[in-house]
Design an enzyme around this catalytic site. Structure first.
Site, PDB file in Angstrom:
ATOM      1  N   LYS A 174      55.049  39.726  98.758  1.00  0.00           N
ATOM      2  CA  LYS A 174      56.042  39.282  99.738  1.00  0.00           C
ATOM      3  C   LYS A 174      56.092  37.753  99.749  1.00  0.00           C
ATOM      4  CE  LYS A 174      56.190  38.150 104.075  1.00  0.00           C
ATOM      5  NZ  LYS A 174      57.250  37.107 104.054  1.00  0.00           N
ATOM      6  N   GLU A 249      43.422  32.307 101.678  1.00  0.00           N
ATOM      7  CA  GLU A 249      43.487  30.870 101.407  1.00  0.00           C
ATOM      8  C   GLU A 249      44.281  30.271 102.548  1.00  0.00           C
ATOM      9  OE1 GLU A 249      44.375  27.495 100.851  1.00  0.00           O
ATOM     10  OE2 GLU A 249      45.656  27.939  99.153  1.00  0.00           O
ATOM     11  N   CYS A 283      48.337  22.533 101.510  1.00  0.00           N
ATOM     12  CA  CYS A 283      47.188  23.034 102.270  1.00  0.00           C
ATOM     13  C   CYS A 283      46.008  22.086 102.179  1.00  0.00           C
ATOM     14  CB  CYS A 283      46.817  24.441 101.827  1.00  0.00           C
ATOM     15  SG  CYS A 283      46.650  24.619 100.065  1.00  0.00           S
ATOM     16  N   GLU A 381      46.256  21.325 111.982  1.00  0.00           N
ATOM     17  CA  GLU A 381      46.994  21.169 110.737  1.00  0.00           C
ATOM     18  C   GLU A 381      48.468  20.948 111.056  1.00  0.00           C
ATOM     19  OE1 GLU A 381      47.442  24.578 108.107  1.00  0.00           O
ATOM     20  OE2 GLU A 381      47.080  23.267 106.399  1.00  0.00           O
TER      21      GLU A 381
END
Ligand code: NAP
Ligand code: MG
Length: 485
Positions: A174, A249, A283, A381
């Site tokens: 997906k 991750e 990331c 983040e």
């Protein structure tokens, strides 16, 4: 505007719910395509197809050599279509075309790497103390559900599909709702290249309605996920129900640490590259910039001056170094952190929308100085071009601040003192540590996080391990009865 169907069981199909959702060009805010709004029934069909391809043996029983060759063919196709795929990736994600070209080349390299690795999956002979032959066989884990984010759409798909396919797994992938176009474009090649029906399925849709049923599906053996820590937690909980294998991750708040003895020009350049590449939507972004106090003021000044020269513009312009953010949602998020930062620290560059662009989700490269590591902009983040610069005194304070975060994806240290650099490498709790550089990523080397940045490793031989089971086989060589009773 055009409709792009998704790919299930070797066919391009619409959703069983008959509904579509728009995909945008973030530089113009225009709708550029519509894709199927995949739902639990679509996921059911895709998992069933993958299950049949796996259990029927089409793919796991094909020779490793054959599987590897198909991955090489796919890599060749990607290189031939590089111009078209790069342009589509750039238009859909907003990343500069020069970066998209790099990503597409890296995507091909990833399929080549695992194409080669398909024939290097080796078992063992176990030295058991008996008249027996004991073997360890490596077998594919089965049907895998793979869920990816929007920051490196094609490369993230390759990091998941390539090792899984090499191992003999069948896949339901997906893509992120924002960026489904390049993987669907690539899917047009799958049949011609020779992948049997059901081996690769691409289900478009939203996380809650397509991602969640994929994670929950009892016939999925393993889930591989890249995205936010918040969704990672949901996935872990849901996967517990059927004891699925999971790799995660997740995000980061990675420290980029500069000692006074590092090469000044290279260091300033590395600080900017670490946070502003791909609009900061990375990331492993070096979003916490730790600078030794003796060079701190000069460093902040030089960073701010250079950040103001970064060329923002249309992603397809070859001069552009920073495009728009991927979506309105991400734009709003980053804008809100720019405002939060103004209340927490000293703004030295950017801080708002890039107003020279009439339309599009553009924000200025933004730098906050004198940031306290406890500030929200140092802890959360942001996933955009917002840097938090933090001064430190000495090595042990640098290490303490670097590790004072729930995340542990990446870190970098800049110094000409090899002893100090290596002490910091050892002390930092992160899955990737660079010395005198930040961000280079190689298919040959492991990628993944410590702490709340997730677990499991992608890339290199570690990447294929995550798609393999180990079967112990014991072969009795004695023809006598056991003689116990
Ligand atoms: P996200 O919400 O974690 O989404 C990542 C993927 O998971 C997408 O495909 C998403 O679908 C899917 N998803 C969402 N909810 C789900 C659920 N309940 N079950 C299964 N799948 C689900 O990340 P995002 O929305 O793209 O960005 C939000 C934040 O995630 C970013 O600001 C950043 O902090 C982080 N992020 C990290 C990385 C990384 O590489 N580590 C990459 C991208 C984002 P939808 O596309 O429909 O949301
Ligand atoms: Mg989302």
């Amino acid at each position: 505007m055009y409709r792009v169907p998704m790919y299930i069981n070797g066919e391009f199909v619409e959703s069983t719910g008959n509904s579509w959702f728009p995909v945008f060009d973030p530089s113009t805010e225009d709708t550029i395509a519509e894709v199927p709004d995949g739902n639990a029934t679509d996921v059911e069909l895709a998992v069933k197809a993958a299950r049949q391809a796996f259990d029927g043996g089409d793919w796991p029983q094909a020779t490793a050599q054959h599987r590897g060759r198909l991955l090489f063919k796919l890599a060749d196709y990607i290189r031939q279509q590089s111009a078209q795929l790069s342009e589509l990736e750039s238009r859909n994600s907003g990343k500069p075309i020069t970066e998209a070209e790099f990503d597409v080349s890296d995507t091909a390299t990833c399929f080549e790497y695992y194409g080669g690795m398909a024939t290097k999956v080796l078992g063992h002979v176990n030295p058991v103390p008996d008249n027996a032959l004991s073997l360890s066989l490596r077998e594919p884990v089965g049907v895998t559900g793979q869920i990816i984010p929007w920051n490196y759409p094609l490369a993230m798909a390759a990091w998941k599909l390539a090792p899984a396919l090499a191992a003999g797994c069948c896949c339901v992938l997906k893509p992120a709702e924002q960026t489904p176009l390049t993987i669907l474009e690539l899917a047009k090649s799958f049949e011609e290249i020779g992948f049997p029906k059901g081996v690769i399925n691409i289900v478009t849709g939203f996380g809650e309605t397509a991602g969640a049923p994929l994670v929950a599906h009892p016939d999925v053996d393993k889930v591989a996920f890249t995205g936010s820590a918040a969704v990672g937690k949901l996935i872990l909980r849901s996967a517990a129900e059927s004891i699925k294998r999971v790799t995660l991750e997740l995000g980061g708040k990675s420290p980029n640490i500069f000692f006074a003895d590092s090469d000044f020009e290279a260091a300033v350049d590395g600080a900017l590259f670490g946070i502003f590449i791909n609009q900061g939507e990375v990331c492993s972004a070096g979003s916490r910039i730790l600078v030794e106090r003796s060079i701190y003021s000069k460093f902040v000044e030089a960073m701010a001056a250079k950040a103001k020269t970064i060329k923002l513009g249309p992603p397809l312009d070859r001069e552009t170094k920073m495009g728009p953010l991927v979506s309105r949602e991400q734009y709003d998020r980053v804008r809100s952190y720019q405002e939060i930062g103004k209340g927490e620290a000293k703004l030295v560059a950017g801080g708002g929308r890039f107003e020279s662009a009439a339309k599009g989700f553009y924000v200025e490269p933004t730098i906050f100085a004198d940031v306290d590591n406890r500030a929200q902009i140092a802890r959360e983040e942001i996933f955009g071009p917002v840097a938090a610069v933090i001064p430190f005194d000495g090595e042990s304070e640098a290490i303490r601040i670097a590790n004072d975060t729930p995340y542990g994806l990446a870190a970098a240290v800049w110094s000409r003192d090899i002893f100090r650099a290596l002490r910091v490498v050892k002390a930092v709790r992160a899955g990737v540590v660079w010395v005198n550089h930040m961000q280079p990523t190689y298919v040959e080397a492991p990628w993944g996080g410590y702490k709340q940045s997730g677990f499991g490793r992608e890339l290199g031989p570690w990447g294929i391990e995550e798609y393999l089971e180990t079967k112990q086989v014991h072969i009795n060589l004695s023809e006598q009865p056991i003689g116990w009773y």
